[in-house]
Design a protein around this motif. Structure first.
Motif, PDB file in Angstrom:
ATOM      1  N   HIS A  24      96.404 126.395  87.184  1.00 54.00           N
ATOM      2  CA  HIS A  24      97.651 126.512  86.432  1.00 54.00           C
ATOM      3  C   HIS A  24      97.906 127.982  86.119  1.00 54.00           C
ATOM      4  CE1 HIS A  24      97.397 122.215  85.916  1.00 54.00           C
ATOM      5  NE2 HIS A  24      96.187 122.357  85.407  1.00 54.00           N
ATOM      6  N   CYS A  25      99.104 128.434  86.362  1.00 55.23           N
ATOM      7  CA  CYS A  25      99.437 129.808  86.035  1.00 55.23           C
ATOM      8  C   CYS A  25     100.916 129.883  85.676  1.00 55.23           C
ATOM      9  CB  CYS A  25      99.113 130.751  87.184  1.00 55.23           C
ATOM     10  SG  CYS A  25     100.006 130.407  88.688  1.00 55.23           S
ATOM     11  N   GLU A  27     104.719 130.632  85.830  1.00 56.27           N
ATOM     12  CA  GLU A  27     105.618 130.805  86.967  1.00 56.27           C
ATOM     13  C   GLU A  27     106.397 132.104  86.806  1.00 56.27           C
ATOM     14  OE1 GLU A  27     109.408 128.613  88.976  1.00 56.27           O
ATOM     15  OE2 GLU A  27     107.759 127.359  88.262  1.00 56.27           O
ATOM     16  N   ASN A  29     108.873 134.538  89.356  1.00 52.21           N
ATOM     17  CA  ASN A  29     109.509 134.614  90.665  1.00 52.21           C
ATOM     18  C   ASN A  29     109.866 136.058  91.001  1.00 52.21           C
ATOM     19  OD1 ASN A  29     109.693 131.724  91.260  1.00 52.21           O
ATOM     20  ND2 ASN A  29     110.965 131.696  89.440  1.00 52.21           N
ATOM     21  N   TYR A  37     107.576 134.933  95.997  1.00 50.38           N
ATOM     22  CA  TYR A  37     106.343 134.556  95.307  1.00 50.38           C
ATOM     23  C   TYR A  37     106.722 133.882  93.994  1.00 50.38           C
ATOM     24  CZ  TYR A  37     104.136 137.698  98.622  1.00 50.38           C
ATOM     25  OH  TYR A  37     103.702 138.300  99.776  1.00 50.38           O
ATOM     26  N   ASN A  38     105.911 132.909  93.570  1.00 49.61           N
ATOM     27  CA  ASN A  38     106.226 132.205  92.331  1.00 49.61           C
ATOM     28  C   ASN A  38     105.078 132.221  91.324  1.00 49.61           C
ATOM     29  OD1 ASN A  38     104.449 130.426  93.478  1.00 49.61           O
ATOM     30  ND2 ASN A  38     105.880 128.727  93.637  1.00 49.61           N
ATOM     31  N   LYS A  39     104.067 133.040  91.574  1.00 52.43           N
ATOM     32  CA  LYS A  39     102.955 133.182  90.633  1.00 52.43           C
ATOM     33  C   LYS A  39     102.845 134.629  90.204  1.00 52.43           C
ATOM     34  CE  LYS A  39      99.791 130.799  93.266  1.00 52.43           C
ATOM     35  NZ  LYS A  39      98.420 130.441  93.599  1.00 52.43           N
ATOM     36  N   THR A  53      95.635 134.852  92.006  1.00 52.71           N
ATOM     37  CA  THR A  53      96.369 135.548  90.945  1.00 52.71           C
ATOM     38  C   THR A  53      95.696 136.855  90.527  1.00 52.71           C
ATOM     39  OG1 THR A  53      95.247 134.180  89.329  1.00 52.71           O
ATOM     40  CG2 THR A  53      97.435 133.481  90.008  1.00 52.71           C
TER      41      THR A  53
END
Length: 106
Positions: A24-25, A27, A29, A37-39, A53
């Motif tokens: 879990h991280c 979000e 963008n 990228y979304n993390k 990450t």
């Protein structure tokens, strides 16, 4: 100090990194060179695990672009370390948050 035992201890006791370890991280963008990228990511030194990450500096980087990336990343990481050092020196709660906890909570 980078690479110290306190760095690993922090990682092992951090709820942020516990959530990262579970996949879990937050979000975030952004786009780089046409790739979305979304993390979000963190800029660690070389002692941390290889997680998507955690973006480590490119060791022995070859080529101008990679050398520049490594230089800028290292500079940003050092800026954050300095800022945290200032916070720790001014406010003990940042340095030793457990001092404010009750004995029962500890």
């Amino acid at each position: 100090m980078a690479g110290s035992h306190d760095d690993i201890s922090f990682l092992q006791h951090s709820p942020v990194f516990a959530r990262l370890a579970e996949g879990h991280c937050p979000e975030v963008n952004f786009e780089i060179n046409g790739h979305d990228y979304n993390k979000g990511y963190y800029l660690p030194d070389g002692i941390y695990p290889q997680w998507s990450t955690l973006v480590n500096t490119i060791p022995n980087s070859q080529g101008e672009k990679r050398q520049r990336f490594a230089q800028m990343q290292e500079s940003a990481r050092k800026d954050v370390e300095r800022a945290l050092g200032v916070l720790q020196s001014r406010w003990g709660i940042v340095r030793n948050p457990a001092l404010t906890w009750s004995t029962q909570k500890l």
